[in-house]
Design a protein around this motif. Sequence first.
Motif, PDB file in Angstrom:
ATOM      1  N   GLN A 153       0.832  -1.192   0.000  1.00 28.98           N
ATOM      2  CA  GLN A 153       0.000   0.000   0.000  1.00 28.98           C
ATOM      3  C   GLN A 153       0.875   1.254   0.000  1.00 28.98           C
ATOM      4  O   GLN A 153       1.791   1.372   0.809  1.00 28.98           O
ATOM      5  N   ILE A 154       0.583   2.188  -0.892  1.00 28.06           N
ATOM      6  CA  ILE A 154       1.343   3.429  -0.972  1.00 28.06           C
ATOM      7  C   ILE A 154       0.647   4.438  -0.061  1.00 28.06           C
ATOM      8  O   ILE A 154      -0.234   5.196  -0.474  1.00 28.06           O
ATOM      9  N   MET A 155       1.021   4.405   1.218  1.00 34.05           N
ATOM     10  CA  MET A 155       0.307   5.144   2.251  1.00 34.05           C
ATOM     11  C   MET A 155       0.305   6.649   2.007  1.00 34.05           C
ATOM     12  O   MET A 155      -0.668   7.338   2.292  1.00 34.05           O
ATOM     13  N   SER A 156       1.405   7.169   1.483  1.00 37.08           N
ATOM     14  CA  SER A 156       1.516   8.615   1.277  1.00 37.08           C
ATOM     15  C   SER A 156       0.557   9.130   0.221  1.00 37.08           C
ATOM     16  O   SER A 156       0.286  10.336   0.148  1.00 37.08           O
ATOM     17  N   ALA A 157       0.019   8.233  -0.618  1.00 36.59           N
ATOM     18  CA  ALA A 157      -0.881   8.640  -1.691  1.00 36.59           C
ATOM     19  C   ALA A 157      -2.352   8.439  -1.331  1.00 36.59           C
ATOM     20  O   ALA A 157      -3.228   8.680  -2.153  1.00 36.59           O
ATOM     21  N   PHE A 158      -2.616   7.995  -0.109  1.00 36.62           N
ATOM     22  CA  PHE A 158      -4.003   7.739   0.324  1.00 36.62           C
ATOM     23  C   PHE A 158      -4.826   9.034   0.278  1.00 36.62           C
ATOM     24  O   PHE A 158      -4.360  10.094   0.693  1.00 36.62           O
ATOM     25  N   LYS A 159      -6.053   8.935  -0.219  1.00 36.08           N
ATOM     26  CA  LYS A 159      -6.968  10.080  -0.274  1.00 36.08           C
ATOM     27  C   LYS A 159      -8.330   9.662   0.260  1.00 36.08           C
ATOM     28  O   LYS A 159      -8.753   8.514   0.115  1.00 36.08           O
ATOM     29  N   ASP A 160      -9.036  10.625   0.867  1.00 31.91           N
ATOM     30  CA  ASP A 160     -10.400  10.336   1.296  1.00 31.91           C
ATOM     31  C   ASP A 160     -11.235  11.598   1.246  1.00 31.91           C
ATOM     32  O   ASP A 160     -10.724  12.715   1.204  1.00 31.91           O
ATOM     33  N   HIS A 161     -12.563  11.384   1.200  1.00 32.44           N
ATOM     34  CA  HIS A 161     -13.502  12.501   1.191  1.00 32.44           C
ATOM     35  C   HIS A 161     -14.821  12.033   1.794  1.00 32.44           C
ATOM     36  O   HIS A 161     -15.082  10.838   1.882  1.00 32.44           O
ATOM     37  N   SER A 162     -15.643  12.983   2.173  1.00 27.96           N
ATOM     38  CA  SER A 162     -16.853  12.664   2.944  1.00 27.96           C
ATOM     39  C   SER A 162     -18.069  12.311   2.093  1.00 27.96           C
ATOM     40  O   SER A 162     -19.154  12.146   2.639  1.00 27.96           O
ATOM     41  N   TYR A 163     -17.934  12.210   0.756  1.00 25.65           N
ATOM     42  CA  TYR A 163     -19.130  11.879  -0.029  1.00 25.65           C
ATOM     43  C   TYR A 163     -19.335  10.369  -0.131  1.00 25.65           C
ATOM     44  O   TYR A 163     -19.151   9.767  -1.181  1.00 25.65           O
ATOM     45  N   GLY A 164     -19.751   9.780   0.977  1.00 28.42           N
ATOM     46  CA  GLY A 164     -20.166   8.389   0.987  1.00 28.42           C
ATOM     47  C   GLY A 164     -21.679   8.302   0.836  1.00 28.42           C
ATOM     48  O   GLY A 164     -22.363   9.274   0.473  1.00 28.42           O
ATOM     49  N   SER A 165     -22.228   7.136   1.147  1.00 28.64           N
ATOM     50  CA  SER A 165     -23.667   6.926   0.997  1.00 28.64           C
ATOM     51  C   SER A 165     -24.487   7.857   1.892  1.00 28.64           C
ATOM     52  O   SER A 165     -25.588   8.272   1.525  1.00 28.64           O
ATOM     53  N   SER A 166     -23.954   8.191   3.074  1.00 23.50           N
ATOM     54  CA  SER A 166     -24.698   9.077   3.966  1.00 23.50           C
ATOM     55  C   SER A 166     -24.890  10.450   3.342  1.00 23.50           C
ATOM     56  O   SER A 166     -25.929  11.105   3.547  1.00 23.50           O
ATOM     57  N   ALA A 167     -23.917  10.919   2.571  1.00 23.42           N
ATOM     58  CA  ALA A 167     -24.048  12.215   1.894  1.00 23.42           C
ATOM     59  C   ALA A 167     -25.110  12.143   0.801  1.00 23.42           C
ATOM     60  O   ALA A 167     -25.849  13.115   0.580  1.00 23.42           O
ATOM     61  N   VAL A 168     -25.212  10.993   0.128  1.00 21.49           N
ATOM     62  CA  VAL A 168     -26.256  10.809  -0.881  1.00 21.49           C
ATOM     63  C   VAL A 168     -27.626  10.810  -0.209  1.00 21.49           C
ATOM     64  O   VAL A 168     -28.583  11.424  -0.708  1.00 21.49           O
ATOM     65  N   HIS A 169     -27.733  10.140   0.945  1.00 16.88           N
ATOM     66  CA  HIS A 169     -28.997  10.149   1.692  1.00 16.88           C
ATOM     67  C   HIS A 169     -29.401  11.576   2.069  1.00 16.88           C
ATOM     68  O   HIS A 169     -30.569  11.947   1.973  1.00 16.88           O
ATOM     69  N   ALA A 170     -28.431  12.356   2.516  1.00 18.38           N
ATOM     70  CA  ALA A 170     -28.715  13.743   2.904  1.00 18.38           C
ATOM     71  C   ALA A 170     -29.202  14.564   1.724  1.00 18.38           C
ATOM     72  O   ALA A 170     -30.098  15.411   1.865  1.00 18.38           O
ATOM     73  N   GLU A 171     -28.630  14.310   0.549  1.00 20.17           N
ATOM     74  CA  GLU A 171     -29.050  15.049  -0.646  1.00 20.17           C
ATOM     75  C   GLU A 171     -30.461  14.636  -1.078  1.00 20.17           C
ATOM     76  O   GLU A 171     -31.273  15.480  -1.478  1.00 20.17           O
ATOM     77  N   ILE A 172     -30.776  13.347  -0.983  1.00 24.94           N
ATOM     78  CA  ILE A 172     -32.141  12.891  -1.278  1.00 24.94           C
ATOM     79  C   ILE A 172     -33.128  13.563  -0.330  1.00 24.94           C
ATOM     80  O   ILE A 172     -34.188  14.063  -0.741  1.00 24.94           O
ATOM     81  N   LYS A 173     -32.788  13.584   0.945  1.00 25.45           N
ATOM     82  CA  LYS A 173     -33.663  14.192   1.943  1.00 25.45           C
ATOM     83  C   LYS A 173     -33.854  15.677   1.670  1.00 25.45           C
ATOM     84  O   LYS A 173     -34.982  16.190   1.735  1.00 25.45           O
TER      85      LYS A 173
END
Length: 378
Positions: A153-173
Amino acid sequence: MPLYESVMQEKPPIVLDIGNAYTKLGFAAEAHPRKIIPTELVVTKTGETKQLFDYASTEELYDQLVDFLQIIFFKHLLVSPKERKFVIVENIFGQTIIRETLARVLFLHFDVSSVLFMPAHLIALSTLAVPTGVVVDIGYTETTVMPVYSGVQIMSAFKDHSYGSSAVHAEIKRQLLATGVKESLLTSSVLEDIKIRTCFVTTFERAQGLASDDESKKPVPPPSVDYGICDSDAVISVPGSLRESVYEIMFEQNNERDSLPHLILRAILECTLDVRRALVESIFVIGGGAMVMGLQSRLKQELQQLLANDSYYAERFHGELQFKFYQSIGKQNFTAWLGGALCGATDLIQTRSLTKEAYLRHEHVPDWSNLGDNRQAG
């Protein structure tokens, strides 16, 4: 006797993938989990549900893990955990307190014989029997990107963001509330069911039209659908524009370059030049959020467009590159669990697990990359 046969003659190791929203559980060497259950508990006094990782202290987390694992062992798997081997699929950047408390519960309360912690991105890639790829995990609370090259695993290149399924649920709501739907009808289970049954990722061309300020360029929305709520006479009208647009939060263009296509490209760029082509041709999208219709084809279009038209990437990626995607051998929502099940049927369960004896000496879980204290004596 082959090791696989000797391992399987014993009680098969239990494999757990405890996610923020759902937990996958089953046994090593099986092709799919025995059960996928919500990662939550029912509060005895009130009858309400509580998320497993919603806790105020380490003691509370310990008690909740005990209760949750008892449900898994004695209701769903119907086995005693005593002297069993375990494989735990984990987020490599997960909270240390959760990892340590889970180990303490397994070893001290349930008296298990060993625990093998495996990083989710790496173990997911093992299901394809390939050593290299960009693993994109679209989970409930976040989306993560981890490049893996030659099994590292190339740890230094790891990326993340908060648009998971919960964010999609919030947008539907948000969009349904704007149409006048009562908030009391929009429970988390209803929002998830609407997402699964009615929503999809639109094409790149239609998305360009949706984002245009010119009304004449906007495409005709797909048909609206009626969604009936179980145990109720209420019916929610889900607009076609909602069905097509809620997943656009993953592709929104902004100056931060943090949409999903940008996240993947930035992760690859933070790897050395000699491995980039291999990673571009080895993208693996997993997680429950990856199962939506149209996601992979849209993502490929977005990546190719950025490579061709964004000078920032064009200057850094050299030569003609074509993004290629691996296909999961099972459902994307339990790919990481499946990797753990395969791992539990190999010699890794014998050689790299944290044994009860080693744990009791220090009552501490060594870092996954430093297993010197894990191996059994001799």
